[in-house]
Design an enzyme around this catalytic site. Structure first.
Site, PDB file in Angstrom:
ATOM      1  N   TRP A 161     -10.224 -58.850 -11.656  1.00 45.28           N
ATOM      2  CA  TRP A 161      -9.433 -57.649 -11.424  1.00 45.28           C
ATOM      3  C   TRP A 161      -9.772 -56.589 -12.471  1.00 45.28           C
ATOM      4  CZ3 TRP A 161      -5.710 -56.239  -7.840  1.00 45.28           C
ATOM      5  CH2 TRP A 161      -5.379 -57.206  -6.892  1.00 45.28           C
ATOM      6  N   HIS A 205       6.204 -58.935 -11.417  1.00 50.57           N
ATOM      7  CA  HIS A 205       4.938 -59.669 -11.383  1.00 50.57           C
ATOM      8  C   HIS A 205       4.236 -59.642 -12.740  1.00 50.57           C
ATOM      9  CE1 HIS A 205       0.577 -60.065 -10.353  1.00 50.57           C
ATOM     10  NE2 HIS A 205       1.049 -61.060  -9.631  1.00 50.57           N
ATOM     11  N   PHE A 227      -7.995 -65.439 -27.103  1.00 49.63           N
ATOM     12  CA  PHE A 227      -7.125 -64.731 -26.162  1.00 49.63           C
ATOM     13  C   PHE A 227      -7.589 -63.290 -26.014  1.00 49.63           C
ATOM     14  CE2 PHE A 227      -3.252 -62.550 -24.792  1.00 49.63           C
ATOM     15  CZ  PHE A 227      -2.847 -63.381 -23.756  1.00 49.63           C
ATOM     16  N   GLY A 267       5.414 -51.954 -10.656  1.00 44.95           N
ATOM     17  CA  GLY A 267       6.819 -51.689 -10.399  1.00 44.95           C
ATOM     18  C   GLY A 267       7.647 -52.918 -10.091  1.00 44.95           C
TER      19      GLY A 267
END
Length: 161
Positions: A26, A89, A114, A86
């Site tokens: 993503w 999630h 990380f 919004g």
């Protein structure tokens, strides 16, 4: 800025470490910067043949890290991006990834760097991705932290004299 006060880590004699980089897909531009920074850091450390794996998203990073930790890697670097939207999630994914990667490290003794950005906006992520004009290079930092920790673990694993 979160990068202020970051330590300067000196890592030596680590060219023989087996390192894997796991990168989510993503937010392609941000991820390209994170992966480039990670690979550059590995090259600077003399680790020229890391394993690079891609996973669909950040939520998938912990399970792949756990499998790799059981396959003889000395360090793993997890790279991803979670950007607030919004809905709740963001909180669920951020917490799940953070806890999952921490659990891999604690359960296996293999350090997981990380490099998962948790940002309010895409602009914040771009500013941390190590791209031209970015203020930070979190891919590079995640590699340095993971490899430095692996080197420390190697030292403490040696017999005491």
């Amino acid at each position: 800025m979160s990068g202020k006060g970051a330590p300067e880590l000196s890592v030596r004699n680590c060219g023989d470490l087996r390192v894997a980089v796991i990168a989510a897909q993503w937010h392609e531009k941000v991820m390209d910067g994170l992966v480039d920074g990670a690979l550059r850091a590995l090259h600077e450390l003399g680790i020229d043949e890391p394993t690079l794996l891609r996973v669909p998203g950040s939520f998938e990073l912990p399970v792949v890290a756990k499998v790799l930790a059981g396959r003889g890697y000395d360090a793993i670097v997890a790279l991803g991006v979670v950007i607030r939207g919004g809905t709740p999630h963001f909180e669920y994914v951020s917490q799940g990834v953070t806890l999952g990667l921490t659990q891999v490290t604690v359960d296996t003794g293999v350090p997981v760097g990380f490099g998962v950005l948790t940002c309010d906006t895409e602009e914040q992520a771009l500013d941390r991705a190590g791209l031209e004009g970015s203020n930070e290079d979190k891919g590079h930092e995640a590699v340095t932290a993971a490899v430095a920790t692996a080197a420390t673990l190697r030292t403490v694993s040696e017999p005491w004299r």
